[in-house]
Structure formats: structure tokens, C-alpha cells
Design a protein around this motif. Structure first.
Motif, PDB file in Angstrom:
ATOM      1  N   UNK A  20       0.824  -1.198   0.000  1.00 27.19           N
ATOM      2  CA  UNK A  20       0.000   0.000   0.000  1.00 27.19           C
ATOM      3  C   UNK A  20       0.862   1.253   0.000  1.00 27.19           C
ATOM      4  N   UNK A  21       1.905   1.245   0.797  1.00 28.43           N
ATOM      5  CA  UNK A  21       2.791   2.400   0.821  1.00 28.43           C
ATOM      6  C   UNK A  21       3.435   2.622  -0.542  1.00 28.43           C
ATOM      7  N   UNK A  22       3.739   1.538  -1.225  1.00 29.64           N
ATOM      8  CA  UNK A  22       4.333   1.669  -2.544  1.00 29.64           C
ATOM      9  C   UNK A  22       3.365   2.306  -3.526  1.00 29.64           C
ATOM     10  N   UNK A  23       2.079   1.870  -3.458  1.00 32.11           N
ATOM     11  CA  UNK A  23       1.067   2.451  -4.341  1.00 32.11           C
ATOM     12  C   UNK A  23       0.842   3.926  -4.015  1.00 32.11           C
ATOM     13  N   UNK A  24       0.765   4.227  -2.708  1.00 38.51           N
ATOM     14  CA  UNK A  24       0.553   5.625  -2.328  1.00 38.51           C
ATOM     15  C   UNK A  24       1.712   6.495  -2.797  1.00 38.51           C
ATOM     16  N   UNK A  25       2.932   5.984  -2.628  1.00 38.40           N
ATOM     17  CA  UNK A  25       4.094   6.760  -3.055  1.00 38.40           C
ATOM     18  C   UNK A  25       4.096   6.966  -4.568  1.00 38.40           C
ATOM     19  N   UNK A  26       3.710   5.931  -5.293  1.00 43.32           N
ATOM     20  CA  UNK A  26       3.658   6.047  -6.750  1.00 43.32           C
ATOM     21  C   UNK A  26       2.609   7.065  -7.189  1.00 43.32           C
ATOM     22  N   UNK A  27       1.436   7.023  -6.535  1.00 39.76           N
ATOM     23  CA  UNK A  27       0.397   7.985  -6.877  1.00 39.76           C
ATOM     24  C   UNK A  27       0.810   9.402  -6.516  1.00 39.76           C
ATOM     25  N   UNK A  28       1.538   9.556  -5.433  1.00 35.49           N
ATOM     26  CA  UNK A  28       1.989  10.887  -5.049  1.00 35.49           C
ATOM     27  C   UNK A  28       2.939  11.457  -6.098  1.00 35.49           C
ATOM     28  N   UNK A  29       3.770  10.577  -6.679  1.00 35.34           N
ATOM     29  CA  UNK A  29       4.676  11.039  -7.731  1.00 35.34           C
ATOM     30  C   UNK A  29       3.893  11.441  -8.975  1.00 35.34           C
ATOM     31  N   UNK A  30       2.791  10.762  -9.221  1.00 37.42           N
ATOM     32  CA  UNK A  30       2.013  11.014 -10.442  1.00 37.42           C
ATOM     33  C   UNK A  30       0.950  12.098 -10.266  1.00 37.42           C
ATOM     34  N   UNK A  31       0.714  12.569  -9.067  1.00 42.27           N
ATOM     35  CA  UNK A  31      -0.367  13.522  -8.803  1.00 42.27           C
ATOM     36  C   UNK A  31       0.018  14.916  -9.318  1.00 42.27           C
ATOM     37  N   UNK A  32      -0.855  15.472 -10.171  1.00 43.62           N
ATOM     38  CA  UNK A  32      -0.564  16.762 -10.790  1.00 43.62           C
ATOM     39  C   UNK A  32      -1.836  17.606 -10.821  1.00 43.62           C
ATOM     40  N   UNK A  33      -1.635  18.909 -11.014  1.00 40.05           N
ATOM     41  CA  UNK A  33      -2.713  19.842 -11.334  1.00 40.05           C
ATOM     42  C   UNK A  33      -2.520  20.305 -12.780  1.00 40.05           C
ATOM     43  N   UNK A  34      -3.602  20.291 -13.553  1.00 35.37           N
ATOM     44  CA  UNK A  34      -3.547  20.670 -14.961  1.00 35.37           C
ATOM     45  C   UNK A  34      -4.053  22.099 -15.117  1.00 35.37           C
ATOM     46  N   UNK A  35      -3.252  22.941 -15.791  1.00 37.88           N
ATOM     47  CA  UNK A  35      -3.622  24.327 -16.080  1.00 37.88           C
ATOM     48  C   UNK A  35      -3.630  24.523 -17.593  1.00 37.88           C
ATOM     49  N   UNK A  36      -4.506  25.420 -18.062  1.00 36.44           N
ATOM     50  CA  UNK A  36      -4.567  25.763 -19.487  1.00 36.44           C
ATOM     51  C   UNK A  36      -4.643  27.272 -19.629  1.00 36.44           C
ATOM     52  N   UNK A  37      -4.091  27.763 -20.733  1.00 35.39           N
ATOM     53  CA  UNK A  37      -4.074  29.191 -21.030  1.00 35.39           C
ATOM     54  C   UNK A  37      -4.494  29.375 -22.481  1.00 35.39           C
ATOM     55  N   UNK A  38      -5.541  30.197 -22.717  1.00 33.46           N
ATOM     56  CA  UNK A  38      -6.066  30.408 -24.056  1.00 33.46           C
ATOM     57  C   UNK A  38      -5.739  31.776 -24.601  1.00 33.46           C
ATOM     58  N   UNK A  39      -6.690  32.292 -25.422  1.00 32.69           N
ATOM     59  CA  UNK A  39      -6.476  33.585 -26.074  1.00 32.69           C
ATOM     60  C   UNK A  39      -6.421  34.737 -25.082  1.00 32.69           C
ATOM     61  N   UNK A  40      -7.145  34.606 -23.961  1.00 32.02           N
ATOM     62  CA  UNK A  40      -7.182  35.699 -22.995  1.00 32.02           C
ATOM     63  C   UNK A  40      -5.945  35.771 -22.112  1.00 32.02           C
ATOM     64  N   UNK A  41      -4.967  34.872 -22.356  1.00 29.68           N
ATOM     65  CA  UNK A  41      -3.709  34.867 -21.595  1.00 29.68           C
ATOM     66  C   UNK A  41      -3.947  34.671 -20.094  1.00 29.68           C
TER      67      UNK A  41
END
Length: 877
Positions: free
Chosen positions: A18-39
Motif C-alpha cells: 500500500x505504501x508503494x502504491x501511495x508513493x507512486x500515486x503521489x509522484x504522479x499527482x498533478x494539477x492541470x492548467x490551461x491558457x487560451x487567447x485571454x492569456x
């Protein structure tokens, strides 16, 4: 193992798997941001990132799925060789997905960012050397096949995925740069220029500059060239430092914006070869741009972040040349740094309770000097500007926080009492930022305080910037401000603010609250009279009392707001326009010498007519409000101008939309004066539309009259609601009976059935006249002087039989009367009119149906000719 031990082992959070899975997910956890025409960077959510081979993409790509639901795909993109990927702040990967879209992954842990970055670098490194995978294809290019054989790549998709995971990371080799000397400046500039086109060469160049501390060496060369006045060398250094910024590397930005390098880097950018005189950027940063602590900030890291963000922003906006259309995303990394810094500063200051309390305590204090207030407002303006980098819920919470601390009342106070143009502009900028994002925040504050003085209402403060009260001769009279210079330029900004604040399209409606009704009721009760006061003052007489340019501009703004109200506030503005006769007041402005004001008045009238509201139409007709429009049209003559076209379009709309109320009014009242207008066909078509409507109404009236004649109800049936007996006599039979008498007998009074019918019931009417006929005929065929016993009995029996016998009764009476030559002459009698007051109506009861004589009456009735029921009956008595 026992059950107890099993339960204990299942509940342990320290299970290695379980600790291995949690650690792996922590490495993969991200926030996605996008920027369009309005900058503007937008938070798209949190998920888990995967970088591997995807069959649908035909190559290695990046995939992000939602953290709580693996089936929800947030993004899937292929790693392309031409795509520029950048690592910033050790946990952020930024790249340009398309021409107008930028994406960013913010990792929870640095290790996860490094893993994905190494895979991206590995793939782009292979592709940069013309090595690529062509999995699942039988025809493989020889160059690609050799590359696959060299790394042992299998020919299946599964094998390719496994092989990709086993590919060792290939580090980027730094570029070897020429020695940093004055004699090598041309060579250095040539190397930099040659590396700017290819992605891998840019990466190698950035790595070589970073590792060799090349930037500080270039700064030393700049100072030497400046001391020696080496113009050519300074021009070369301008190109070199410009390319350093355009490398778009976060690691290089950290060095370039450090305290010991920034001034030299900016100084090198002063010597633009295309400009004769250098721009003094260093003087501005050292002397002009000074940091003042208006309100103490307790967190030193926030202060450092503010300094860093200011440098970023100045270099991005003022120092670096404006990028071309093809270079819009060249400085994406620098723009991302500015964006995230602003978001962090706004969040930290909002959470600093001491800072917020101190700021608004000073701002709400009316004893604060205006110069101090100006600095406080500038700080608040920057804070509101930085809040634009926050996510929408967080920004709404920020605006509610500052408004709850008295922001609206403070801005209203400084707008009213400050005569400083700079303070007014700062207040306008703050209000504009809030209103453009969410006007509900200000409306809630304004409407939610019923105890505030009417002069301090924020809506009235905005209106008062266009309309002021000046005392003249000791009497306070509302007067439109003759604004010039700055005030005339700001009036349009106040107009835009007020339009947005009272616009119903951006008002919120929930199940427990309707903002539209609350705001409009408040506005028309407390503010509308101030808005229309200049219009009412100027139009007190038949012509404008003041017709200078300043008044005409501001009256035009007032009319624009009224037009906006007519469009958006159907019920409230309708009552206000009709009750205050605003349209007549506005049409007085048609006599102004300023054409733009005449057109504004015509637009106001046209917008009201365009609603096709019958309340407005009747108001226009009853008040003759088209008279000034016709007068202005005739006064303008045949001149082809905007006023002429606007008036013609108004009548063209009436004709096309068939506004018959206004068409009839124009034709009846003004058609004689409009017949001479022949250069357009509008008024002829309007008159034709009127005639068509008249013909249609006459045809409808004829149809209604014919229908009424055919469906005249029986007066007997209107006396008492009951079922009609089939043997009951009707008016037509009564008329037929009385019309059978000789038409040549002279009588002095002629009574129609329609005149007698409503006065007496048919049965009594028959008995009255049947008795007189029997008495005159001598009872069954005798002379007039014979006894009346038999006649009375006959009339009585006939009175009982008439509801059943119909035509038979009239035939008996005719047979009992002598012929014309045998009748004795008798003086004519005058039939006295019956007074309605002397008649007592009794309810008529239906008779019982006796079917023994129905067949006879039906047979005789079928042979009787049909006479008109309107034929008059002459009565001989």
C-alpha cells in the motif's frame, strides 16, 4: 494466520504494498492548467499523469486522468519533436499545445516532475536524431529500422511499450560555447543565432550557458564595452541578451533576474540598434520605481515575491521587444512565472488578517490625507489586479471580502469629495475591474444597506459625476455640468459602469432570491430621478433652455441610459416614462442645433415604438407625441442627412410591422402635410396600409351585423332561462298574424312588433288586440253593432289556442271579419303609447305539449309563405 491477525494486517496503513502504491500515486499527482487567447491560466482539476506509448496516438504521449475516477480523461497529447517543453520551479512543466493554447502540469513532488521530464527529453532526443518508432507497420524506413535494431526494439505494440520503459535516460549534452571575450562577440552572437531554430539546440545552448556561468561573464563584457564606449560591441551584446531571454528557460530566468545580474541584463537591452537614443531602463528601476510600504506586510517571503514579480512584469512589458504574431508563445515561461506569482501574492495577502484590517481602517478613515489615500488606493488597485490570477471561486471570495470591509463606500466617498483627477481614475479602475468580473458583488452592497443616505448611494455617486447641483443666487438648482477636458472624457466611463450595474442580463436569479426585482425597485425609487433631472430641467419649455456642446454630450449620455432601460427594464421603465412624460421631454431636443442630440432623441422614440407595446402606442397617440417628429421632418425638408433617414426609417417600421394604432393616428392627423413627400414611397405605403385596415374592419363589421341578425335571441327566452316549448309562438308568427290585416285602412299610429314586443308578453299582446278585432267584427261574422258575447268567447278561446295553432288562428280571425265593402265606417281610433312604468311583467310559464294537433299545425305551417319579420303591422281597432 488467525482472523484477528488477518484483520490487523488488513487495517495496517504501513503495508509495504500500500505504501508503494501511495508513493507512486503521489509522484504522479498533478494539477492541470490551461491558457487560451485571454492569456489567463485556468485550473482544469487534479489528476494522475502517465507518460507511455499509446496506440491511438501512434507514439509516446502524456495522459492525465481524474484522481478519483480513472475513466475520466482530462488530457491526452502526443510528445512531438517541434513542441517546446520547459521545466519551471522544479515542479512545473509548461508547453505549447497549439497556436493559441498553452498547458502546464504542476506536480505534487519534484521526483514525479523529474521522471516525466526525463521521458520527454528521452523521446525528443531520439526524434531529434531522426530515430522514431514505427510500431505495427510492415514497411519500416531503413533509418528507423536501424535505430530500432540498435536498441533492440520489438515489432509489436506491447513490446514497444515495454521497451520504452527500459530505455535508459539520455542526458542532453551541453553546447560548447566560445570563450567569453570581447574579440569573440561576433562568434558568440553567431552561435546563439544558429541554435534558436532547433529545439534540441536551444536546450543544449541553455544548458551550456547555465553550467559555465556564462551570463555573469557576459555582464562583465557589457560593463567593459560600456566603459570603452564600444557601440558595436554593445549592439552585439543586445542581440545576445535578447536571445537569452527568448530561450524561455526558467533556470536562466532565475540567473537573469538575480540582484547582481538584472541591471546589467536590462542595461544591455538599452542599446537597441534600431533606436538612436538608448532607453534608460536602469534609471527607471533604480530611481523612479521605488517600493514604498504603504501598509506593513508581516511576511518577508511575500515582499520578496512582490519585488520579483515587478521585475518580471517590467522586463516582459517594457524591456523586451513586442513579439510578432509568430512569436506569441516565445515568452510563455516568463508569462507563467508572472501569473503564478500574482496568484500567490493575492492569496497570501488575503489570508493576512492584520494587513487587510490595517488597509481598510486607513482607507475608511475620512481624516486620511489625500496623498496617503492615493497610495492606499494604488495598493488596492494592484491587489485587485493580482486577484485576476485566482480561480473564479477564489476571486469571488476575495471580492466579497474586500467589499464587506467597506470598499464600496470608500470608493464612493473619494469619488465625491476628491477633486484629484488621479484619485478619480484610480477609483474608476478599481470599480471597473470588479464590475466587469461580477457586478453582483457591488449591487448586493448597495441594495443591502437601506439606512444609507441617498447622496451616498453608489449609483447616485456615479450619476453625480455627470450631474451636479450648483447653487445660483442662494437657490439650489440641478444643473448639468459643463464638463471639459478630463470630466468630459470620464463621463463615458461612468455611463458604461452604470449600464453594467443595471443590466438585467448579468443579474442572478435563484430559488430564494430574485436580484432583478430588488435592484430595479431600488434604482427606480432612489436613483432614477437623479438620472433624468438634467433632461427635465433643459426641456421645461417648448425648446431646450441650454444648448451648448457640454450639455448636448451629457444629455446624449442620459438618453443612451434611458434607451438601455427601455430595452432591459420593460415594466419599471414603462411606468416611469408614461408617468413622467419622458418621451415628450426627449422629443423637445429635436429642436437642438446639435445633430447628435437630435439623433439620440429619435433613437429613444424609435426604441419605444419598436417594442410594439399597445400601452406605449396609446400614450403616443393621446399625447400627440409624433407631432414634433413630423415637424422636424418637414423642417429638415428634402436634405439627405441622418435626421431625415432616421425619421423615414421610423415610419417605414410602422408600415412594415403594421402598427395600426400609430398608422391611423398619422394618417388622420398628418397625412395632408405628408402627401407632398414624393422622393420616398414610405407615406404612400403607410396610407395604403391604413385603407387596407379600414376595409378589413368594415368587412368584419358587416359579417358581425349579419351574424347578429341571424342570431337575434327571443325576448321571451331572455325573461326566464327555461326550455322552450315547441308549441310556443315566436315574434315572426306574431308579425305574420298582425300583417294579414288590410293594408289600406287608415290608422294614426303604426306600431312594429319590435316596439311592442319588449313591452308586453306575446300571449297578453295577442289577447289585447284579438279582443278588439272580435268586438269590431260583431263576434263571428256579424256587424259592429251586434252583441259582443260571442266575439268575446271566440277571442278567449283563440287566446288559449294561439300557442298551438299558429297560422290556423289568423285564418279564423280573417274569416270572421266582413269584406272591405261591407264594413261600416267608423272613426279611427288613436292607439295610445304604453308606458313602461305601468307594465307589470309576470313570469311566463311553458305550456304542456299536447301532441294531438301537432301534425295539423305542421302541415298548414309548411304551406304558409315566409314573410319578412321586419314587415310593419298596421292595426285596425
Amino acid at each position: 494466520m488467525s482472523d484477528k491477525d488477518s484483520e490487523q494486517s488488513n487495517s495496517e496503513p504501513s503495508n509495504p504494498e500500500e505504501l508503494k502504491d501511495l508513493s507512486k500515486n503521489a509522484h504522479r499527482r498533478v494539477k492541470l492548467y490551461s491558457c487560451g487567447d485571454d492569456k489567463t491560466w485556468t485550473d482544469c482539476g487534479t489528476g494522475l499523469v502517465t507518460c507511455q506509448y499509446f496506440e491511438n496516438l501512434g507514439g509516446v504521449g502524456i495522459e492525465v486522468r481524474e484522481e478519483n475516477d480513472d475513466e475520466v480523461l482530462m488530457i491526452q497529447t502526443k510528445i512531438c519533436p517541434e513542441t517546446v517543453y520547459n521545466v519551471q520551479q522544479e515542479t512545473l512543466i509548461v508547453w505549447t499545445e497549439s497556436e493559441k493554447v498553452e498547458l502546464a502540469l504542476s506536480f505534487q513532488e519534484k521526483e514525479g516532475c523529474n521522471d516525466v521530464w526525463m521521458k520527454i527529453s528521452n523521446v525528443q532526443g531520439l526524434q531529434g536524431k531522426h530515430h522514431s518508432y514505427a510500431i505495427g507497420s510492415e514497411d519500416i524506413d531503413m533509418e528507423v529500422q536501424d535505430a530500432n535494431q540498435s536498441v533492440g526494439a520489438p515489432a509489436t505494440v506491447a513490446g514497444a511499450a515495454e521497451q520504452f520503459e527500459e530505455i535508459p535516460p539520455m542526458p542532453i549534452v551541453p553546447l560548447e560555447l566560445p570563450p567569453c571575450e570581447l574579440s569573440k562577440l561576433d562568434e558568440i552572437a553567431e552561435v546563439f543565432s544558429s541554435c534558436m531554430q532547433a529545439l534540441m539546440q536551444r536546450e543544449r545552448l541553455a544548458l551550456g550557458v547555465e553550467q559555465n556561468d556564462y551570463i555573469r561573464k557576459l555582464c562583465d563584457l557589457f560593463r567593459m564595452c560600456e566603459d570603452l564606449d564600444d557601440v558595436e560591441g554593445l549592439h552585439r551584446l543586445f542581440d545576445i541578451f535578447k536571445m537569452l531571454f527568448l530561450l524561455n528557460s526558467a533556470a536562466l530566468y532565475d540567473v537573469l533576474f538575480s540582484d547582481d545580474v538584472i541591471l546589467s541584463a536590462v542595461g544591455a537591452l538599452e542599446y537597441d540598434p534600431s533606436k538612436i537614443n538608448p532607453v534608460q531602463h536602469r534609471d527607471y528601476l533604480k530611481s523612479t520605481a521605488t517600493f514604498r510600504k504603504v501598509v506593513p506586510i508581516s511576511k518577508p517571503e511575500v515582499v520578496a515575491k512582490i519585488h520579483q514579480t515587478y521585475k518580471y512584469q517590467y522586463v516582459h512589458d517594457a524591456v523586451l521587444p513586442t513579439p510578432t504574431v509568430f512569436e506569441e508563445n516565445v515568452l510563455s515561461s516568463l508569462g507563467a512565472l508572472i501569473f503564478f506569482n500574482k496568484a500567490e501574492i493575492a492569496t497570501q495577502l488575503q489570508e493576512d488578517e492584520d494587513f487587510m484590517r490595517d488597509l481598510f481602517d486607513r482607507l475608511n478613515d475620512q481624516t486620511t490625507p489625500m496623498d496617503k489615500a492615493k497610495d492606499l488606493l494604488l495598493l488596492l488597485k494592484d491587489l485587485c489586479s493580482y486577484s485576476q490570477a485566482l480561480k473564479i471561486p477564489e476571486r469571488i471570495a476575495f471580492l466579497k471580502t474586500v467589499c464587506s470591509r467597506g470598499l464600496v463606500s470608500s470608493l464612493g466617498y473619494y469619488l465625491r469629495h476628491s477633486h484629484n483627477a488621479e484619485i478619480e481614475l484610480i477609483c474608476l479602475d478599481i470599480v471597473s475591474q470588479i464590475v466587469e468580473f461580477n457586478a453582483t458583488v457591488i449591487r448586493d452592497v448597495v441594495v443591502g444597506d437601506p439606512t444609507i443616505d441617498e447622496d451616498d448611494i453608489f449609483f447616485n455617486v456615479i450619476i453625480s459625476k455627470m450631474v451636479e447641483q450648483k447653487e445660483s443666487g442662494g437657490v439650489s438648482q440641478p444643473k448639468v455640468v459643463s464638463v471639459f477636458k478630463l470630466m468630459l472624457g470620464n463621463a463615458i466611463q461612468y455611463l458604461g459602469l452604470l449600464r453594467t450595474l443595471i443590466d438585467t442580463d448579468n443579474m442572478v436569479t435563484t430559488t430564494d432570491r430574485t436580484e432583478k426585482g430588488l435592484v430595479l425597485s431600488f434604482f427606480y425609487k432612489h436613483c432614477m430621478h437623479r438620472l433624468v433631472s438634467p433632461l427635465l430641467v433643459v426641456t421645461k419649455s417648448e425648446a431646450p433652455t441650454q444648448d451648448d456642446y457640454g450639455h448636448s454630450v451629457l444629455l446624449g449620455y442620459v438618453l443612451e441610459l434611458l434607451i438601455h432601460c427601455v430595452e432591459k427594464h420593460t415594466f419599471h421603465i414603462k411606468n416611469y416614462v408614461i408617468s413622467h412624460n419622458l418621451l415628450r421631454r426627449a422629443l423637445v431636443l429635436l429642436q437642438s442645433r446639435h445633430s447628435h442630440l437630435c439623433l439620440s432623441a429619435l433613437r429613444f422614440c424609435r426604441r419605444i415604438v419598436g417594442l410594439k407595446d399597445e400601452f406605449y402606442n396609446r400614450y403616443i397617440v393621446q399625447s400627440n407625441l409624433l407631432d414634433p417628429v413630423i415637424a422636424a421632418f418637414l423642417k429638415n425638408g428634402s436634405r439627405y442627412n441622418l435626421v431625415n433617414s432616421a425619421i423615414i426609417e421610423l415610419f417605414e417600421f410602422m408600415t412594415t410591422e403594421n402598427v395600426i394604432t400609430l398608422i391611423s393616428h398619422v394618417v388622420k392627423r398628418h397625412m395632408d402635410s405628408l402627401r407632398s413627400v414624393s422622393y420616398v414611397n414610405t407615406f404612400n405605403r403607410l396610407h395604403l396600409r391604413y385603407e387596407q385596415e379600414q376595409d378589413r374592419q368594415m368587412g368584419r363589421a358587416g359579417e358581425m351585423n349579419a351574424f347578429a341578425r341571424e342570431s337575434v335571441p327571443n325576448p321571451v327566452s331572455r325573461t326566464i332561462r327555461r326550455r322552450r316549448d315547441p308549441r310556443e309562438v315566436d315574434l315572426e308568427e306574431e308579425a305574420y298574424f298582425f300583417n294579414e290585416d288590410d293594408e289600406d285602412d287608415a290608422v294614426e299610429s303604426v306600431a312594429t312588433v319590435s316596439q311592442i314586443g319588449p313591452q308586453l308578453p306575446p300571449a297578453k299582446l295577442y289577447r289585447k288586440f284579438a279582443g278588439k278585432f272580435s268586438a269590431a267584427s260583431g263576434g263571428g261574422g256579424g256587424s259592429a253593432g251586434d252583441g259582443g258575447g260571442g266575439g268575446a268567447g271566440e277571442s278567449k278561446s283563440q287566446g288559449r289556442m294561439i300557442p298551438r295553432m299558429k297560422k290556423r288562428a289568423s285564418m279564423k280571425i280573417k274569416s270572421s271579419m266582413p269584406a272591405r265593402s261591407e264594413r261600416p265606417s267608423s272613426p279611427p281610433l288613436v292607439v295610445k303609447p304604453i308606458k313602461r312604468s305601468s307594465i307589470k311583467f309576470k313570469p311566463i310559464v311553458g305550456l304542456v305539449d299536447y301532441p294531438d294537433e301537432d301534425s295539423d299545425s305542421d302541415e298548414e305551417g309548411s304551406s304558409r309563405p315566409q314573410d319578412s319579420p321586419s314587415k310593419k303591422a298596421k292595426l285596425d281597432v
